[in-house]
Write an enzyme that holds these catalytic residues in place. Structure first.
Site, short mmCIF file in Angstrom:
data_model
loop_
_atom_site.label_atom_id
_atom_site.label_comp_id
_atom_site.label_asym_id
_atom_site.label_seq_id
_atom_site.Cartn_x
_atom_site.Cartn_y
_atom_site.Cartn_z
N ARG A 48 -9.18 0.86 9.11
CA ARG A 48 -8.91 -0.49 9.45
C ARG A 48 -10.13 -1.18 9.99
O ARG A 48 -9.89 -2.35 10.45
CB ARG A 48 -7.74 -0.66 10.27
CG ARG A 48 -6.46 -0.83 9.61
CD ARG A 48 -5.34 -0.77 10.37
NE ARG A 48 -4.06 -1.42 10.17
CZ ARG A 48 -3.12 -0.87 9.56
NH1 ARG A 48 -3.06 0.36 9.49
NH2 ARG A 48 -2.11 -1.62 9.44
N ARG A 61 11.69 -2.63 11.48
CA ARG A 61 10.21 -2.10 12.35
C ARG A 61 9.99 -3.36 13.56
O ARG A 61 10.11 -4.49 13.33
CB ARG A 61 9.06 -2.14 11.48
CG ARG A 61 8.95 -0.66 10.87
CD ARG A 61 7.97 -0.72 9.96
NE ARG A 61 6.57 -1.02 10.34
CZ ARG A 61 5.34 -0.82 9.82
NH1 ARG A 61 5.37 -0.49 8.67
NH2 ARG A 61 4.32 -1.43 10.34
N ARG A 114 11.79 -7.22 5.28
CA ARG A 114 11.79 -5.53 5.06
C ARG A 114 12.57 -4.56 6.01
O ARG A 114 12.81 -5.06 7.34
CB ARG A 114 10.30 -5.22 5.35
CG ARG A 114 9.92 -3.72 5.30
CD ARG A 114 8.48 -3.23 5.18
NE ARG A 114 7.66 -3.54 6.26
CZ ARG A 114 6.48 -2.95 6.51
NH1 ARG A 114 6.02 -2.49 5.32
NH2 ARG A 114 5.78 -3.19 7.54
N ARG A 133 -0.51 -9.37 13.32
CA ARG A 133 -1.16 -8.56 12.47
C ARG A 133 -2.04 -8.94 11.38
O ARG A 133 -3.15 -8.51 11.13
CB ARG A 133 -0.23 -7.55 11.87
CG ARG A 133 0.67 -6.89 12.78
CD ARG A 133 1.88 -6.14 12.57
NE ARG A 133 2.06 -5.43 11.47
CZ ARG A 133 2.92 -5.20 10.64
NH1 ARG A 133 4.03 -5.65 10.83
NH2 ARG A 133 2.93 -4.23 9.49
N LYS A 164 0.72 -1.25 0.22
CA LYS A 164 -0.05 0.04 0.01
C LYS A 164 0.96 1.27 0.01
O LYS A 164 0.62 2.17 -0.78
CB LYS A 164 -1.10 0.22 1.26
CG LYS A 164 -1.95 -1.15 1.26
CD LYS A 164 -3.04 -1.07 2.08
CE LYS A 164 -2.35 -1.02 3.88
NZ LYS A 164 -1.74 -2.17 4.45
P1 AMP Z 1 0.92 0.27 9.28
O1 AMP Z 1 2.24 1.08 9.26
O2 AMP Z 1 -0.22 0.76 8.47
O3 AMP Z 1 1.21 -1.16 9.07
O4 AMP Z 1 0.57 0.31 10.87
C1 AMP Z 1 1.59 0.04 11.74
C2 AMP Z 1 0.41 -0.08 13.19
O5 AMP Z 1 -0.15 1.22 13.52
C3 AMP Z 1 -0.65 -1.09 13.20
O6 AMP Z 1 -0.37 -2.40 13.52
C4 AMP Z 1 -1.53 -0.60 14.42
O7 AMP Z 1 -0.90 -0.74 15.70
C5 AMP Z 1 -1.38 0.90 14.19
N1 AMP Z 1 -2.30 1.47 13.08
C6 AMP Z 1 -2.00 2.26 11.91
N2 AMP Z 1 -3.33 2.48 11.30
C7 AMP Z 1 -4.27 2.14 12.01
C8 AMP Z 1 -5.80 2.30 12.07
N3 AMP Z 1 -6.40 2.76 11.02
N4 AMP Z 1 -6.37 1.92 13.19
C9 AMP Z 1 -5.87 1.34 14.44
N5 AMP Z 1 -4.45 1.09 14.18
C10 AMP Z 1 -3.68 1.60 13.24
#
Ligand code: AMP
Length: 221
Positions: free
Chosen positions: A88, A155, A124, A166, A13
């Site tokens: 989400r 990360r 990654r 996740r 994404k």
């Molecule tokens: P990402 O970088 O999109 O993979 O997000 C990393 C982490 O941030 C996720 O595993 C969640 O803990 C948190 N996070 C990101 N976006 C959201 C969202 N829309 N709702 C809830 N938690 C989020």
């Protein structure tokens, strides 16, 4: 026009969102990036979010909804914006709709198998300077990021246990959004297990067509 990028963690994404920004000029808004910036700055939100993110769970709807409400009314979002990692949950999707009822949108689901996600995320690496994403096989023989000289890091949520968590959270909380956007008539799916350029060709075509349809609806040729 708002573009919602759906798809599990590691589906690409962020990469596709950046390419869309370069092509269409819309900013990419990533709640993950906003939260990581808050964690790094040790703001009250960041302090609350860190432990939740580290275990691969979702940060509360209230927090991310507030971050998005703050961001999407900036001037640079007037023509459109790209959402990466938000919504989400169904509640987040409904809240987004309530912020801008009736806004034209496309939800593009980048489909990738669980096996590909685990493989991609565990290899990654990210640059601490420019946040470019690399595969570990391309960083092993480099001391620093070739683009900006920053250090590479993994990360804290890209470890096998957290990746599995996740994926589970994605299936439980986020996958129901597919039915949500199908019922709104805004859903498109692309095969995300091809090279970046091929995926982008499909994603860009969806957006170009959707924008054309808006033009026709509004009498713009
Ligand atoms: P990402 O970088 O999109 O993979 O997000 C990393 C982490 O941030 C996720 O595993 C969640 O803990 C948190 N996070 C990101 N976006 C959201 C969202 N829309 N709702 C809830 N938690 C989020």
């Amino acid at each position: 026009m708002r573009v919602i990028l759906l798809g599990p963690p590691g589906s690409g994404k962020g990469t596709q969102g950046d390419l869309l920004t370069r092509t269409f000029g819309f900013p990419r808004i990533s709640t993950g990036d906003l939260l990581r910036a808050a964690v790094q700055a040790e703001t009250p939100i960041g302090l609350k979010a860190k432990a939740v993110m580290d275990r691969g769970a979702l940060v509360s709807d209230d927090i991310v909804n507030a971050l998005i409400k703050d961001r999407i009314f900036h001037d640079d979002c007037r023509e459109g914006y790209i959402l990466d990692g938000y919504p989400r949950t169904i509640f987040q999707a409904e809240t987004l709709d309530s912020f801008e009822p009736g806004r034209d949108e496309v939800a593009v689901d980048i489909r990738v198998s669980d096996e590909a996600v685990v493989k991609r995320l565990s290899s990654r690496r990210v640059c601490s300077g420019c946040h470019r994403v690399y595969n570990v096989k391309n960083t092993e023989n480099k001391a620093v990021c070739p683009a900006c000289g920053g250090d590479f890091f993994q990360r804290s949520d890209d470890t096998p246990d957290v990746i599995r968590k996740r994926l589970h959270v994605y299936m439980e909380e986020t996958a129901p959004l597919i039915a949500y956007y199908i019922s709104k008539g805004d859903y498109f799916a692309v095969d995300g297990e091809r090279d970046i350029a091929s995926v982008f060709e499909d994603v860009a075509a969806i957006l170009t067509k959707a924008r054309g349809n808006i033009g026709i609806r509004e009498g713009i040729s």
